[in-house]
Every structure is written in structure tokens, then in C-alpha cells.
Design an enzyme around this catalytic site. Structure first.
Site, PDB file in Angstrom:
ATOM      1  N   ARG A   9       0.850  -1.205   0.000  1.00  8.69           N
ATOM      2  CA  ARG A   9       0.000   0.000   0.000  1.00  8.69           C
ATOM      3  C   ARG A   9       0.877   1.243   0.000  1.00  8.69           C
ATOM      4  O   ARG A   9       1.522   1.569   0.996  1.00  8.69           O
ATOM      5  CB  ARG A   9      -0.894  -0.017   1.246  1.00  8.69           C
ATOM      6  CG  ARG A   9      -1.802   1.175   1.385  1.00  8.69           C
ATOM      7  CD  ARG A   9      -2.889   1.230   0.340  1.00  8.69           C
ATOM      8  NE  ARG A   9      -3.667   0.000   0.294  1.00  8.69           N
ATOM      9  CZ  ARG A   9      -4.377  -0.385  -0.783  1.00  8.69           C
ATOM     10  NH1 ARG A   9      -4.421   0.354  -1.875  1.00  8.69           N
ATOM     11  NH2 ARG A   9      -5.038  -1.524  -0.755  1.00  8.69           N
ATOM     12  N   ARG A  33       1.873  -4.028 -11.662  1.00 10.31           N
ATOM     13  CA  ARG A  33       2.318  -3.665 -10.312  1.00 10.31           C
ATOM     14  C   ARG A  33       2.792  -4.858  -9.491  1.00 10.31           C
ATOM     15  O   ARG A  33       3.397  -4.668  -8.434  1.00 10.31           O
ATOM     16  CB  ARG A  33       1.237  -2.881  -9.563  1.00 10.31           C
ATOM     17  CG  ARG A  33      -0.028  -3.643  -9.262  1.00 10.31           C
ATOM     18  CD  ARG A  33      -0.989  -2.772  -8.443  1.00 10.31           C
ATOM     19  NE  ARG A  33      -2.273  -3.414  -8.257  1.00 10.31           N
ATOM     20  CZ  ARG A  33      -3.160  -3.038  -7.357  1.00 10.31           C
ATOM     21  NH1 ARG A  33      -2.910  -2.002  -6.572  1.00 10.31           N
ATOM     22  NH2 ARG A  33      -4.316  -3.653  -7.253  1.00 10.31           N
ATOM     23  N   HIS A  81      -0.077   5.378 -10.371  1.00 11.74           N
ATOM     24  CA  HIS A  81      -0.988   5.443  -9.209  1.00 11.74           C
ATOM     25  C   HIS A  81      -0.228   6.014  -8.005  1.00 11.74           C
ATOM     26  O   HIS A  81      -0.038   5.323  -6.986  1.00 11.74           O
ATOM     27  CB  HIS A  81      -1.469   4.022  -8.931  1.00 11.74           C
ATOM     28  CG  HIS A  81      -2.601   3.880  -7.972  1.00 11.74           C
ATOM     29  ND1 HIS A  81      -2.621   4.487  -6.741  1.00 11.74           N
ATOM     30  CD2 HIS A  81      -3.740   3.157  -8.047  1.00 11.74           C
ATOM     31  CE1 HIS A  81      -3.736   4.144  -6.105  1.00 11.74           C
ATOM     32  NE2 HIS A  81      -4.430   3.336  -6.889  1.00 11.74           N
ATOM     33  N   ASP A 105     -13.196   9.127  -4.758  1.00 12.64           N
ATOM     34  CA  ASP A 105     -12.686   8.196  -5.763  1.00 12.64           C
ATOM     35  C   ASP A 105     -13.219   8.645  -7.122  1.00 12.64           C
ATOM     36  O   ASP A 105     -14.326   8.289  -7.515  1.00 12.64           O
ATOM     37  CB  ASP A 105     -13.138   6.771  -5.410  1.00 12.64           C
ATOM     38  CG  ASP A 105     -12.410   5.710  -6.223  1.00 12.64           C
ATOM     39  OD1 ASP A 105     -11.616   6.088  -7.114  1.00 12.64           O
ATOM     40  OD2 ASP A 105     -12.627   4.511  -5.974  1.00 12.64           O
ATOM     41  N   GLU A 115      -3.417  10.505  -9.724  1.00  7.83           N
ATOM     42  CA  GLU A 115      -2.875   9.549 -10.680  1.00  7.83           C
ATOM     43  C   GLU A 115      -2.996  10.088 -12.104  1.00  7.83           C
ATOM     44  O   GLU A 115      -4.087  10.478 -12.523  1.00  7.83           O
ATOM     45  CB  GLU A 115      -3.647   8.229 -10.559  1.00  7.83           C
ATOM     46  CG  GLU A 115      -3.754   7.733  -9.131  1.00  7.83           C
ATOM     47  CD  GLU A 115      -4.722   6.579  -8.965  1.00  7.83           C
ATOM     48  OE1 GLU A 115      -4.837   5.754  -9.892  1.00  7.83           O
ATOM     49  OE2 GLU A 115      -5.393   6.501  -7.921  1.00  7.83           O
TER      50      GLU A 115
END
Ligand code: BG6
Length: 304
Positions: free
Chosen positions: A76, A102, A172, A216, A275
């Protein structure tokens, strides 16, 4: 025993001043970088930049103090690369969120200490059994970090297949902030966005983005640079970008962060994701032989 990728990683680093191999938890190899402009750390898995701290600054790239390191899992924080899709896969609900990059193994293909005292490291995603099942197209992916007075990130997708290929993608980046409730993001005024918290409804941004709950949003059709204004850490972070028409802004807030299990208590107050990418309506289709370059540059100015 080191994997082949790890061995070639050690070999390709050679002997470059300011660059050292280290290990994160679970023995995952990483590269520590230190130069007169600051310091950083890149996890080889995911070629994931975990830290970037310019000289005389608090860390700019945020990593959760409770980040979990494990093979095949993204910790994270840092700068996970979302590719070749952003968010959930369009049709396959069991495919990994944010794509394969990722958590993939990457190879370090070049490392340089430049004349201006910066470090430039280039990685290539390794196609293997763990990711080929999810993505079969011949689309080599290159990722380049330049750690200097600013942090530059370049993600290059090449379509080597004989047919068009559509991707979505994002850098991100988790930015460290003093207190999300006091942060303002400039640059998105007037942009349309999809609000994932409001079940995908579309809205238009009016003024700066501020935060008072779970946020978001995928801002679409925007090529604007953004500024994160942080009155607590007394700094602003400038985000410049090229090859990007989407900007995603995310903070999970208290309840969701707790459910995620890799935040410390109130840890969400100290981060915001802004992002740069191409998502949803802004997906990119590459013709055979075509290349796409997504680029971002982060720089910090003190406000005092
Ligand atoms: C953001 C998405 O980019 O990433 C959010 O917009 C998502 O919907 C967040 O929750 C974190 O994703 P993950 O897969 O790292 O938990």
C-alpha cells in the site's frame, strides 16, 4: 537462491555511485538510490517506487507504515503502475485489479548517474506464466524513473502485435500530505469526472478539489497539470504530465482504509493519490507498431 531476474538485476546495476541493492520484507529485492537531490527506493517486483524524498523535505511519495510485502502483492503506497487496464478488468471480474504490472517481475535494463547528479533507471516488464494468462498481446512495456531535483516517470507501451491493442493505465502515485482535510488540489476546475463513490455518476468539478469523505474520481479529458497544496507540511507538489487525458483522485477515508487492512489508524489522513493516466473513456488504442508514452514530473515548492 536468487531467481534469474534477480541475478540479472544485480549484474545490470554494475557499480554506480549512490545506488545499492537492498531487501524489503519477504526478501524482495529493492534498489536504494541516494544523490545530492534526495533519496528513493524501488522494489524490483512491480518496479514499484516505494519512496522519494527530495533533500530537506518530508517524503513526497507515501508508503503506509503498515504496508505488506509479499511475492505477487502490491504494497500500500509508492507508485504502483496500473497497466494494461486501470481498475477492474472490463469483462473478467476475476482478473487482478489495476492489471498485471504492479505485481509483475521486472528487469532492470539500464542505470545511469547523469552529469547533473540525478539517477535514471530503466526497467522492462518480464512476461512469464504469472501474467501471460491475463494478457496475451505482444506489447513490451518500459518504465523509466529519473530521480533528480524532480521525480520523472515515463511509461512506454509498444504494440508489436499485428493487430490494434487497447489499454488503460495510470501512475498510481500516493503522495504524502500533512492532513487530507486541509489539502486542496488545483487544476481540475471545470473537468468532468466519474464519481466511483456515487456509483459512477458523472459530475463537473467546480473550483479546487477538497476532501471531507471517501473520494474516488476519474477526471476525464484533462491534460492539465495539478498542484497539491498542503498548508500543514507547508509545501505544494506540482504534477506535470504528458500523454495523459485522465487524472484520478483517491482517498479511501477512515472506514474503507480500516477494511483494507494495510493502513495504520488514521493513516488515510496522510496520503492522497493523484494519478496521471488514461482510463475509462480515455483508453488508448495502439495500431500495430505504434508506441504510447505516458510521462509525469513531480516537483516540490516550500510555502514558507
Ligand atoms: C484507485 C481506484 O485508483 O485505486 C480505487 O480509483 C481503488 O477505486 C484504489 O480503491 C486502490 O486500489 P487497490 O487495488 O490498490 O486497493
Amino acid at each position: 537462491m536468487k531467481t534469474q531476474a534477480q541475478q540479472s538485476f544485480v549484474a545490470s546495476l554494475g557499480d554506480i555511485p549512490g545506488v545499492q541493492i537492498t531487501e524489503c520484507a519477504s526478501q524482495l529485492p529493492a534498489i536504494d538510490i541516494r544523490n545530492r537531490h534526495g533519496s528513493g527506493r524501488i522494489l524490483l517486483q512491480g518496479a514499484l517506487l516505494l519512496e522519494w524524498t527530495p533533500s530537506k523535505q518530508e517524503p513526497v511519495v507515501w508508503l503506509s507504515p503498515n504496508a505488506k510485502f509479499a511475492a505477487g502483492k502490491a504494497p500500500r503506497g509508492g507508485v504502483p503502475i496500473c497497466w494494461p487496464w486501470f481498475g477492474p478488468h472490463d469483462t473478467q471480474t476475476d482478473y487482478p485489479a489495476h492489471g498485471i504490472a504492479r505485481t509483475a517481475n521486472w528487469e532492470l535494463t539500464d542505470a545511469q548517474h547523469t552529469d547533473d547528479g540525478a539517477h535514471r533507471l530503466t526497467f522492462m516488464l518480464i512476461r512469464d506464466a504469472s501474467n501471460s494468462a491475463f494478457w496475451s498481446h505482444d506489447t513490451p512495456l518500459t518504465l523509466r524513473y529519473t530521480l533528480g531535483p524532480a521525480l520523472e516517470i515515463e511509461l512506454i507501451t509498444r504494440n508489436q502485435s499485428p493487430h490494434p491493442v487497447t489499454i488503460s493505465e495510470a501512475l498510481h502515485t500516493y503522495f504524502g500530505v500533512g492532513d487530507i482535510r486541509q489539502v486542496r488540489i488545483h487544476g481540475l476546475d471545470g473537468s468532468d469526472y466519474i464519481d466511483k463513490v456515487a456509483h459512477g455518476q458523472r459530475f463537473r468539478q467546480s473550483g479546487d478539489v477538497t476532501f471531507s469523505g471517501e473520494t474516488d474520481r476519474v477526471y476525464l479529458g484533462t491534460t492539465a497539470h495539478c498542484i497539491i497544496e498542503d498548508p500543514v507540511l507547508l509545501r505544494s507538489i506540482r504534477i506535470e504530465k504528458q500523454g495523459s487525458r485522465s487524472t484520478v483522485v483517491w482517498n479511501p477515508w477512515a472506514e474503507k482504509a480500516e477494511k483494507m487492512g494495510d493502513y495504520i489508524e488514521n493513516g488515510y489522513l496522510n496520503m492522497v493519490c493523484v494519478e496521471s493516466g488514461n482510463a475509462l473513456d480515455d483508453r488508448i488504442t495502439l495500431a500495430p507498431g505504434e508506441e504510447h508514452r505516458l510521462w509525469a514530473r513531480y516537483s516540490v515548492t516550500s510555502l514558507n
